[in-house]
Each structure stands twice: as C-alpha cells, then as structure tokens.
Scaffold this motif. Sequence first.
Motif, PDB file in Angstrom:
ATOM      1  N   LYS A  17      -0.566  -5.561   1.858  1.00  0.00           N
ATOM      2  CA  LYS A  17       0.223  -4.308   1.932  1.00  0.00           C
ATOM      3  C   LYS A  17      -0.410  -3.226   2.842  1.00  0.00           C
ATOM      4  CE  LYS A  17       2.772  -4.273  -2.366  1.00  0.00           C
ATOM      5  NZ  LYS A  17       3.441  -3.512  -3.463  1.00  0.00           N
ATOM      6  N   GLU A  20       0.364  -4.247   6.118  1.00  0.00           N
ATOM      7  CA  GLU A  20       1.927  -3.962   6.340  1.00  0.00           C
ATOM      8  C   GLU A  20       2.015  -2.586   6.733  1.00  0.00           C
ATOM      9  OE1 GLU A  20       5.753  -3.906   3.523  1.00  0.00           O
ATOM     10  OE2 GLU A  20       4.530  -5.559   3.408  1.00  0.00           O
ATOM     11  N   TYR A  21       1.439  -1.771   6.033  1.00  0.00           N
ATOM     12  CA  TYR A  21       1.531  -0.296   6.090  1.00  0.00           C
ATOM     13  C   TYR A  21       1.019   0.667   7.548  1.00  0.00           C
ATOM     14  CZ  TYR A  21       2.841  -0.043   1.463  1.00  0.00           C
ATOM     15  OH  TYR A  21       3.497  -0.218   0.052  1.00  0.00           O
TER      16      TYR A  21
END
Length: 127
Positions: A17, A20-21
Amino acid sequence: MIELLWNGPVSEAKMAKYIEYLELHTEQRVFDVGCGCGEMLIRLRERFQVQGTGIDSSFEHIAEAKRRAEARGSAVRFVEADAQSFQIAPNSFDLAMCMGSSHAYGLGSDAYRNAIKQMIPLIVPGG
C-alpha cells in the motif's frame, strides 16, 4: 542470506500500500535511510524506474541488499554508512524516507524530530 524482506514491523500488505500511494516518476531520485536489505528501494526501482540510494550501518544488510539488487537486475546503489555522518548535497533527492529507522539519527524522543530535520534539506523543492 538474510530472509527478512524489511527490518521493521511492516507487513507485506502494508508495504504494498505504501508503494501504491507513491506518485513517483521514471528517474526520480529516492534516498532510503536505514534501508536494511534494500527491498523497498528495489521494489520502487522495479515499479517506477527511480534512481535509488540506500544507506545502512549494517555491513550484512548492505551486502544482502546488493545481492538482491544484482539478482533482480536492479540498478540501485547501496552504501554501508552512518546516517548522521553520510555526506549528501542539499536538494539531491525527490523523496527521502526512513521507515522504522529514525534511531539512525539518535535515540529517545528526539530521534524522529532529528530524522525529519536532517532529511528535509536533502529533498528538492516540491519533493
């Protein structure tokens, strides 16, 4: 060979995550303090084609980071170094990170503040 992906208490899902950010672009420069075995920088290189530099005070971790990068054909630079004495010109990076390694800038309640204070000058304006 060191089996850990990351040295901090971060799960594979949480790390995915984080990656991904991020909104990184090809050839942006990323600095990772306390990079451990280099997995985060290697993955950022694989996903975004960034230029990466990772430092860690552990010879064993840097050796493992170099082994992993070479095995995966990842052009990332890893250096055994102390964060407080490693010389870097201001505005050298688009992103500087220190995940679970603020102790590299001191111990106790001032470690996080010291890490931020010493890393901000390394980042280009708008980075």
